[in-house]
Design an enzyme around this catalytic site. Structure first.
Site, mmCIF file in Angstrom:
data_model
loop_
_atom_site.group_PDB
_atom_site.id
_atom_site.type_symbol
_atom_site.label_atom_id
_atom_site.label_comp_id
_atom_site.label_asym_id
_atom_site.label_seq_id
_atom_site.Cartn_x
_atom_site.Cartn_y
_atom_site.Cartn_z
ATOM 1 N N GLU A 84 12.277 29.837 29.551
ATOM 2 C CA GLU A 84 11.733 29.938 28.189
ATOM 3 C C GLU A 84 10.471 30.804 28.174
ATOM 4 O OE1 GLU A 84 11.350 26.178 26.139
ATOM 5 O OE2 GLU A 84 9.839 26.998 24.794
ATOM 6 N N LYS A 271 8.504 17.092 25.006
ATOM 7 C CA LYS A 271 9.364 18.182 25.490
ATOM 8 C C LYS A 271 8.481 19.340 25.974
ATOM 9 C CE LYS A 271 11.956 22.079 25.142
ATOM 10 N NZ LYS A 271 11.479 23.456 25.240
ATOM 11 N N ASP A 287 14.291 16.990 41.927
ATOM 12 C CA ASP A 287 15.348 16.610 40.993
ATOM 13 C C ASP A 287 14.742 16.423 39.597
ATOM 14 O OD1 ASP A 287 17.243 15.264 39.507
ATOM 15 O OD2 ASP A 287 17.847 13.915 41.118
ATOM 16 N N HIS A 384 4.626 32.654 20.407
ATOM 17 C CA HIS A 384 6.007 32.492 20.837
ATOM 18 C C HIS A 384 6.808 33.778 20.625
ATOM 19 C CE1 HIS A 384 8.728 29.260 22.031
ATOM 20 N NE2 HIS A 384 9.658 30.045 21.534
#
Ligand code: MEV
Length: 429
Positions: A84, A271, A287, A384
């Protein structure tokens, strides 16, 4: 499209041919694209092929670095694997912001891992408890061949507790076991111990108890494998002038409080934190699904899903911190196998699992600071879209010259998708 049996027995070439024949007939150059991502070093390719089953290619993700992180007085350049745009830029920006304000301070609260043997028993709890307590040492003794090496490294079994769960589910009991796995993530160690405990349980309990072990498995909920990271500074230092600094502190704090009371916001807030956490977890060969599951369960531990970060403004000091469970390892698993994981760990000065927990928590905190900072000031899209610009340009196969022109133009114009598309059209016409 047909089903196939014995797929795993086919050679890699046969697997690719089958997939292309069945599913990619209309996709030009499908086989070439799959093979384009193979590594020309056959040994390295074989290593990757053998990480999983039925592998046909490699899936690249960008491996980036966020330098200038001062953590507990030591400077780190943090490796991050993430697709991202903006995440690494935001991390680097946050590192710079906090660098002259004392950097990041961390504390590992505890490093206890958990595993459980789930079983059924239909008799009296007191009888079960009596036999369990009488034979407790046997569980440790029977697991000796598994624990010896771990004990040499400073880990081992911490505790084995019998728990009555019959209030929740008929006949359900468990051995709730805790472990210290030193620098290993410890999944294999814990699961091996648990499977041995299951056998010992069946062995030491009277046959007429009819104990039935349902399953033995570690838990990825690790609320006692906990790390805290913090930044703080006088409120006045948060912006160029006092008025902006006070306003920023107020808005930032309010934004975090919203994430504490509003799950729709909390999930996105967290998130963003996981953007930082997962990127380091992945780079260091750990992991990320395990860490994700444990972190989100922790965020919901009080009965509703909340922010993982917290803010306090007291005595004119702004304090921002995160407390998260992070079960990771720096030995075993991929850490000894994947060449890039070795590079990532080396960049971090081959940290202990404990130090890696600190670095990962900092990456999460920095990411959240960057996101919330943007959200309560300029809005998220400005930064962004600036970072996303190259992705859009690449969709249109922009030349280097077109890219340079676009980057220059969008320094002073807002980059929306449509705007970028219009720009390319105008440059090309
Ligand atoms: C995007 O990947 C992450 C953010 O949505 C996080 C947030 O809203 O706090 C920007």
């Amino acid at each position: 499209m047909t089903k196939i049996s014995g797929f795993s027995k086919l050679s890699k070439d046969e697997k690719i041919n089958w997939v292309c024949e069945q599913y990619l007939k209309d996709t030009p150059y499908a086989k070439d694209i799959i093979e384009q991502y193979w590594n020309s070093d056959e040994k390295l390719q074989k290593l990757h092929d053998e990480f999983a089953e039925n592998t046909i290619s490699n899936y690249y993700l960008p491996f980036g670095v966020a330098p200038n992180f001062t953590i507990d007085g030591k400077v780190y350049c943090i490796p991050m694997v993430i697709e991202e745009s903006s995440v690494i830029a935001a991390a680097s920006k946050a590192a710079k912001f906090w660098d002259d304000k004392g950097g990041f301070k961390t504390e590992v609260v505890s490093m206890t891992k958990v595993g459980q043997v789930h079983f059924t028993f239909k008799g009296e709890y007191d009888d079960l408890k009596y036999h369990f307590e009488q034979n407790l040492q046997q569980f440790f003794d029977d697991a000796k061949s598994i624990t010896t090496n771990m004990e040499k490294r400073g880990g081992g079994i911490k505790n084995i507790e019998l728990v009555d769960k019959t209030q929740q589910l008929d006949n359900y009991y468990q051995l709730h076991c805790t472990f210290d796995t030193a620098d290993a993530m410890g999944a294999n160690f814990i699961n091996s111990c648990l499977e041995q405990f299951g056998k010992t349980l069946e062995k030491v309990m009277p046959t007429e108890f009819n104990i039935e072990v349902i399953m033995c498995i570690l838990s990825n909920y690790v609320p006692d494998c906990l790390v805290r990271a913090e930044v703080s500074c006088p409120v006045r230092n948060l912006a160029d002038n006092e008025k902006d600094a006070l306003n920023f502190a107020k808005r930032f704090k309010y934004a975090v409080e919203i994430a504490n009371v509003e799950p729709f916001r909390a999930v996105t807030h967290n998130k963003g934190i996981m953007n930082g956490i997962d990127a380091v977890v992945l780079a260091t060969g750990n992991d990320f699904r395990a860490v994700e599951a444990g972190v989100h369960a922790y965020a919901a531990k009080e009965g509703h899903y909340k922010s993982l970060t917290h803010v306090e403004v007291k005595d004119e000091i702004f304090r921002f911190w995160i407390k998260v469970p992070i079960a990771v390892g720096t030995v075993g698993g991929l850490t000894a196998l994947h060449p890039l994981v070795k590079i990532a760990l080396k960049m971090l000065d081959n940290p202990s699992a404990e130090t890696l927990m600190r670095i990962i928590a900092v990456a999460g905190l920095a990411q959240n600071f960057g996101a919330v900072h943007s959200l309560v000031t300029t809005g998220i899209q400005k930064g962004h879209m600036k970072m996303h610009l190259l992705n859009i340009l690449n969709q249109f196969d922009a030349t280097n010259q077109e890219k340079e022109q676009a980057i220059e133009y969008f320094k002073t114009h807002t980059a929306t998708h449509n705007h970028v598309v219009e720009f390319i059209k105008s440059v090309r016409s």
